[in-house]
Design a protein around this motif. Structure first.
Motif, PDB file in Angstrom:
ATOM      1  N   VAL A  17      -1.945  35.605  33.379  1.00 63.83           N
ATOM      2  CA  VAL A  17      -0.868  34.923  34.100  1.00 63.83           C
ATOM      3  C   VAL A  17      -0.553  33.582  33.434  1.00 63.83           C
ATOM      4  CG1 VAL A  17      -0.271  33.814  36.297  1.00 63.83           C
ATOM      5  CG2 VAL A  17      -1.276  36.087  36.289  1.00 63.83           C
ATOM      6  N   SER A  18      -1.580  32.823  33.076  1.00 70.13           N
ATOM      7  CA  SER A  18      -1.372  31.538  32.400  1.00 70.13           C
ATOM      8  C   SER A  18      -0.662  31.730  31.067  1.00 70.13           C
ATOM      9  CB  SER A  18      -2.708  30.835  32.161  1.00 70.13           C
ATOM     10  OG  SER A  18      -3.307  30.486  33.375  1.00 70.13           O
ATOM     11  N   THR A  19      -1.061  32.735  30.319  1.00 69.53           N
ATOM     12  CA  THR A  19      -0.431  33.020  29.032  1.00 69.53           C
ATOM     13  C   THR A  19       1.047  33.303  29.198  1.00 69.53           C
ATOM     14  OG1 THR A  19      -2.500  33.878  28.103  1.00 69.53           O
ATOM     15  CG2 THR A  19      -0.452  34.564  27.029  1.00 69.53           C
ATOM     16  N   VAL A  20       1.391  34.130  30.159  1.00 71.17           N
ATOM     17  CA  VAL A  20       2.798  34.474  30.395  1.00 71.17           C
ATOM     18  C   VAL A  20       3.593  33.243  30.812  1.00 71.17           C
ATOM     19  CG1 VAL A  20       4.352  35.820  31.875  1.00 71.17           C
ATOM     20  CG2 VAL A  20       2.326  36.899  30.886  1.00 71.17           C
ATOM     21  N   ILE A  21       3.034  32.431  31.689  1.00 75.66           N
ATOM     22  CA  ILE A  21       3.726  31.214  32.138  1.00 75.66           C
ATOM     23  C   ILE A  21       3.940  30.266  30.961  1.00 75.66           C
ATOM     24  CG2 ILE A  21       3.493  29.118  33.533  1.00 75.66           C
ATOM     25  CD1 ILE A  21       2.091  30.888  35.653  1.00 75.66           C
ATOM     26  N   ILE A  22       2.907  30.037  30.164  1.00 74.33           N
ATOM     27  CA  ILE A  22       3.035  29.149  29.011  1.00 74.33           C
ATOM     28  C   ILE A  22       4.070  29.697  28.039  1.00 74.33           C
ATOM     29  CG2 ILE A  22       1.827  28.242  26.969  1.00 74.33           C
ATOM     30  CD1 ILE A  22      -0.728  28.177  28.780  1.00 74.33           C
ATOM     31  N   TYR A  23       4.046  30.981  27.796  1.00 74.12           N
ATOM     32  CA  TYR A  23       5.010  31.609  26.888  1.00 74.12           C
ATOM     33  C   TYR A  23       6.443  31.407  27.376  1.00 74.12           C
ATOM     34  CZ  TYR A  23       7.458  35.200  24.237  1.00 74.12           C
ATOM     35  OH  TYR A  23       8.351  35.863  23.439  1.00 74.12           O
ATOM     36  N   ILE A  24       6.689  31.671  28.649  1.00 75.27           N
ATOM     37  CA  ILE A  24       8.042  31.532  29.217  1.00 75.27           C
ATOM     38  C   ILE A  24       8.521  30.085  29.136  1.00 75.27           C
ATOM     39  CG2 ILE A  24       9.373  31.644  31.370  1.00 75.27           C
ATOM     40  CD1 ILE A  24       7.684  34.170  32.058  1.00 75.27           C
ATOM     41  N   VAL A  25       7.678  29.162  29.556  1.00 70.93           N
ATOM     42  CA  VAL A  25       8.083  27.750  29.575  1.00 70.93           C
ATOM     43  C   VAL A  25       8.348  27.235  28.160  1.00 70.93           C
ATOM     44  CG1 VAL A  25       7.347  25.395  30.151  1.00 70.93           C
ATOM     45  CG2 VAL A  25       6.958  27.254  31.768  1.00 70.93           C
ATOM     46  N   THR A  26       7.484  27.575  27.220  1.00 72.74           N
ATOM     47  CA  THR A  26       7.712  27.093  25.861  1.00 72.74           C
ATOM     48  C   THR A  26       8.962  27.726  25.253  1.00 72.74           C
ATOM     49  OG1 THR A  26       6.132  28.719  24.976  1.00 72.74           O
ATOM     50  CG2 THR A  26       5.316  26.486  25.398  1.00 72.74           C
ATOM     51  N   ALA A  73      -3.707  19.166  23.328  1.00 69.00           N
ATOM     52  CA  ALA A  73      -3.746  20.509  22.740  1.00 69.00           C
ATOM     53  C   ALA A  73      -2.351  21.119  22.666  1.00 69.00           C
ATOM     54  CB  ALA A  73      -4.683  21.404  23.550  1.00 69.00           C
ATOM     55  N   LEU A  74      -1.584  20.998  23.733  1.00 62.06           N
ATOM     56  CA  LEU A  74      -0.200  21.504  23.724  1.00 62.06           C
ATOM     57  C   LEU A  74       0.618  20.825  22.637  1.00 62.06           C
ATOM     58  CD1 LEU A  74       1.043  21.814  27.415  1.00 62.06           C
ATOM     59  CD2 LEU A  74       0.737  23.639  25.748  1.00 62.06           C
ATOM     60  N   ALA A  89       4.130  20.645  30.037  1.00 62.15           N
ATOM     61  CA  ALA A  89       2.923  20.731  30.857  1.00 62.15           C
ATOM     62  C   ALA A  89       3.245  20.652  32.345  1.00 62.15           C
ATOM     63  CB  ALA A  89       1.949  19.622  30.471  1.00 62.15           C
ATOM     64  N   VAL A  90       4.143  19.756  32.724  1.00 61.14           N
ATOM     65  CA  VAL A  90       4.494  19.609  34.145  1.00 61.14           C
ATOM     66  C   VAL A  90       5.142  20.893  34.667  1.00 61.14           C
ATOM     67  CG1 VAL A  90       6.039  18.387  35.735  1.00 61.14           C
ATOM     68  CG2 VAL A  90       4.627  17.095  34.132  1.00 61.14           C
ATOM     69  N   ILE A  91       6.034  21.468  33.895  1.00 60.24           N
ATOM     70  CA  ILE A  91       6.684  22.702  34.340  1.00 60.24           C
ATOM     71  C   ILE A  91       5.683  23.852  34.392  1.00 60.24           C
ATOM     72  CG2 ILE A  91       8.464  24.402  33.772  1.00 60.24           C
ATOM     73  CD1 ILE A  91      10.143  22.032  32.731  1.00 60.24           C
ATOM     74  N   ILE A  92       4.780  23.908  33.419  1.00 62.79           N
ATOM     75  CA  ILE A  92       3.731  24.934  33.456  1.00 62.79           C
ATOM     76  C   ILE A  92       2.883  24.767  34.716  1.00 62.79           C
ATOM     77  CG2 ILE A  92       1.560  25.665  32.370  1.00 62.79           C
ATOM     78  CD1 ILE A  92       2.947  25.114  29.653  1.00 62.79           C
ATOM     79  N   TRP A  93       2.487  23.531  35.026  1.00 60.68           N
ATOM     80  CA  TRP A  93       1.660  23.293  36.219  1.00 60.68           C
ATOM     81  C   TRP A  93       2.412  23.670  37.501  1.00 60.68           C
ATOM     82  CZ3 TRP A  93       0.301  18.044  33.734  1.00 60.68           C
ATOM     83  CH2 TRP A  93      -0.828  18.186  32.934  1.00 60.68           C
ATOM     84  N   ILE A  94       3.703  23.362  37.568  1.00 58.31           N
ATOM     85  CA  ILE A  94       4.497  23.717  38.749  1.00 58.31           C
ATOM     86  C   ILE A  94       4.586  25.232  38.893  1.00 58.31           C
ATOM     87  CG2 ILE A  94       6.828  23.674  39.735  1.00 58.31           C
ATOM     88  CD1 ILE A  94       7.070  20.787  38.568  1.00 58.31           C
ATOM     89  N   MET A  95       4.915  25.908  37.790  1.00 60.80           N
ATOM     90  CA  MET A  95       5.012  27.375  37.843  1.00 60.80           C
ATOM     91  C   MET A  95       3.667  28.014  38.186  1.00 60.80           C
ATOM     92  SD  MET A  95       7.687  28.373  34.813  1.00 60.80           S
ATOM     93  CE  MET A  95       7.534  30.123  35.155  1.00 60.80           C
TER      94      MET A  95
END
Length: 110
Positions: A17-26, A73-74, A89-95
């Motif tokens: 789930v984290s991978t997908v969220i990071i992928y989408i946001v980036t 790291a990001l 990072a903020v958008i990833i944390w919110i999602m």
């Protein structure tokens, strides 16, 4: 033994789930890197927060230190500036928070 399997499955699901969220946001921020880079960012995040909470306990200090190191790291993984990394990072944390609220309520085989 059953608890260890449950923890492992929970970790794998949260990593996916984290991978997908990071992928989408980036991708929303125009980054060209693929899902492998997002997976690496998710793994690094898990390690950073685990070490931070191990060293500083659960609380604001551990969260702030872990968040700052993950931000570094990001920034490095995606070769972006501080403000862009912070926005990502903020958008990833919110999602992640939204998904975290919704995911446990989904019924399924687990």
């Amino acid at each position: 033994m059953a608890n260890e399997i449950t923890y492992a499955i929970t970790f794998i699901i949260s990593l996916v789930v984290s991978t997908v969220i990071i992928y989408i946001v980036t991708k929303l921020f125009g980054e060209k890197e693929g899902i492998g880079r997002a997976f690496l960012a998710a793994i690094i995040g898990a390690i950073v927060y685990s070490v931070s909470y191990f060293l500083f306990g659960t609380g604001w200090l551990a969260a702030i230190i872990g968040g700052f190191v993950w931000l570094l790291a990001l920034k490095g993984l995606y070769d972006m500036g501080w403000l862009r990394a912070l926005a990502v990072a903020v958008i990833i944390w919110i999602m992640a928070a939204i998904v975290g609220l919704l995911l446990p309520t989904v019924t399924g085989p687990l």
